[in-house]
Design an enzyme around this catalytic site. Structure first.
Site, PDB file in Angstrom:
ATOM      1  N   GLU A 140       7.327  -4.610   1.778  1.00  0.00           N
ATOM      2  CA  GLU A 140       6.754  -3.559   2.635  1.00  0.00           C
ATOM      3  C   GLU A 140       6.820  -3.927   4.112  1.00  0.00           C
ATOM      4  O   GLU A 140       6.346  -4.989   4.529  1.00  0.00           O
ATOM      5  CB  GLU A 140       5.307  -3.280   2.241  1.00  0.00           C
ATOM      6  CG  GLU A 140       4.679  -2.160   3.061  1.00  0.00           C
ATOM      7  CD  GLU A 140       3.313  -1.734   2.558  1.00  0.00           C
ATOM      8  OE1 GLU A 140       2.754  -0.775   3.114  1.00  0.00           O
ATOM      9  OE2 GLU A 140       2.798  -2.369   1.612  1.00  0.00           O
ATOM     10  N   LYS A 156       2.847   3.302  -1.059  1.00  0.00           N
ATOM     11  CA  LYS A 156       1.729   3.742  -1.892  1.00  0.00           C
ATOM     12  C   LYS A 156       2.307   4.407  -3.114  1.00  0.00           C
ATOM     13  O   LYS A 156       3.056   5.383  -3.005  1.00  0.00           O
ATOM     14  CB  LYS A 156       0.804   4.697  -1.134  1.00  0.00           C
ATOM     15  CG  LYS A 156      -0.251   4.001  -0.302  1.00  0.00           C
ATOM     16  CD  LYS A 156      -1.169   3.181  -1.174  1.00  0.00           C
ATOM     17  CE  LYS A 156      -1.857   2.088  -0.386  1.00  0.00           C
ATOM     18  NZ  LYS A 156      -2.240   0.976  -1.277  1.00  0.00           N
TER      19      LYS A 156
END
Length: 334
Positions: A140, A156
């Site tokens: 990420e 997410k």
């Protein structure tokens, strides 16, 4: 050997260490680590070159324990859902920290090279300097910068396959994208914040993630210090509203997160480029223990048992790589 390794670049010869991110606007190549609690470490290296990941000794750590067991974690999920029902938060990322004794002689070079082979990740980094030992396989991006253009790619939504992603995952991703847009907007030129990609599905070792991209152009007179101050901790590992989520998580999580969910990466101040990852999928050594964090984003649509299983899924492959003995299976028994 003191070193940093990221993106095929090996940095050695540490010459300067500071806690002031303003140094990142000067010159040189810097390794950067910021704990979730906000402790900043910037190390400038003098010898930076393309090279393979350094090798080093490694052996399996001892038995793993968790800062929150299954009962405590699922109780935390239920508490967050109650707070959502009361309008205190809309989403919060509940985490736990796994710990195991670190064998004598085992070092981050050995663990980092294992991760590079067994769990490759786009924002992986290994950092070994006095007082800071990190081996990260982060997928990420927290902040990337190329001149005045900055980008964040919040994750997410996690499942074993794309078919396992739920409507809850998309709703959660959209909420966090809105938070990241607002955070970046504090340092961005007016009207420059865009979302080039929303809820794209990416494949990673052993799982898939739902990922969005938020991009902006820095306002004149702003740089790394202002960017970090405006956006830290990363929205994807806190919740929304961020201040309320942080206060709630401080009640529910019994130990500090440390480098986990902080920022880990590099800055080339001469080129005005850099990339800081969100410190997920990250091991660190501390007080003779090896630690690894894992967590899940909780929304009103969360199932407590399902969120516990998501934390298991995120940790399983990493523990297998570190131990080489299938230790990632049956973590709920540990």
């Amino acid at each position: 050997m003191d070193f940093a390794y990221a993106g095929g670049v090996l940095a050695t010869g540490p010459a300067e260490t500071t806690s002031d991110p303003a140094a990142l606007e000067g010159g040189g190549w810097w390794a950067v680590a910021v704990t979730f609690e906000g402790k900043v470490t910037c190390v400038r290296f003098t010898d930076v070159r393309r090279a393979p990941h350094p090798e080093g000794p490694w052996s399996a750590p001892g038995a793993w324990t968790s800062s929150l067991d299954r009962a405590a974690y699922t109780a935390g999920v239920r508490r967050i859902r109650d707070e959502i029902a009361d309008g205190v938060v809309y989403q919060a990322n509940l985490c736990r920290v796994l710990s195991a004794p670190l064998p004598a002689g085992a070092g981050m070079a050995g663990l980092g090279s294992r991760l590079a082979r067994g769990n490759p990740a786009p924002y992986a980094m290994t950092l070994s300097v006095p007082g800071l030992e990190i081996a990260s396989a982060s997928p990420e991006l927290y902040l990337a910068r190329d001149g005045d253009v900055v980008e964040s790619r919040p994750i997410k939504g996690t499942a074993r396959t794309a078919a396992g992603l739920l409507p809850k995952d998309r709703a959660e991703n959209v909420m966090i994208v809105d938070l990241v847009r607002n955070d970046l907007g504090r340092t961005a030129a007016t009207g420059s914040v865009t979302v080039p990609e929303l809820c794209a599905v990416e494949e990673h070792p052993g799982l898939v993630h739902m990922v969005s991209t938020v991009r902006a152009r820095l306002a004149p007179g702003t740089g790394w210090p202002e960017l970090i101050a405006a956006t830290f901790p990363p929205g994807s590992v806190t919740g929304t509203p961020k201040a309320s989520a942080l206060a709630l998580l401080a009640e529910l999580e019994p130990v500090p997160r440390g480098p986990y969910c902080g920022a880990i990466g590099w800055v080339d101040a001469d080129a005005r480029r850099g990339a800081l990852a969100v410190g997920i999928r990250t091991f660190w050594a501390e007080d003779g223990m090896l630690r690894l964090g894992t967590g899940a984003g909780i929304t009103w649509g969360s199932d407590p048992a399902g969120e516990w299983r998501e934390t298991e899924l995120k940790a399983a492959r990493l523990l297998e790589v570190a131990s080489g003995d299938g230790a990632g299976q049956g973590l709920d028994q540990r």
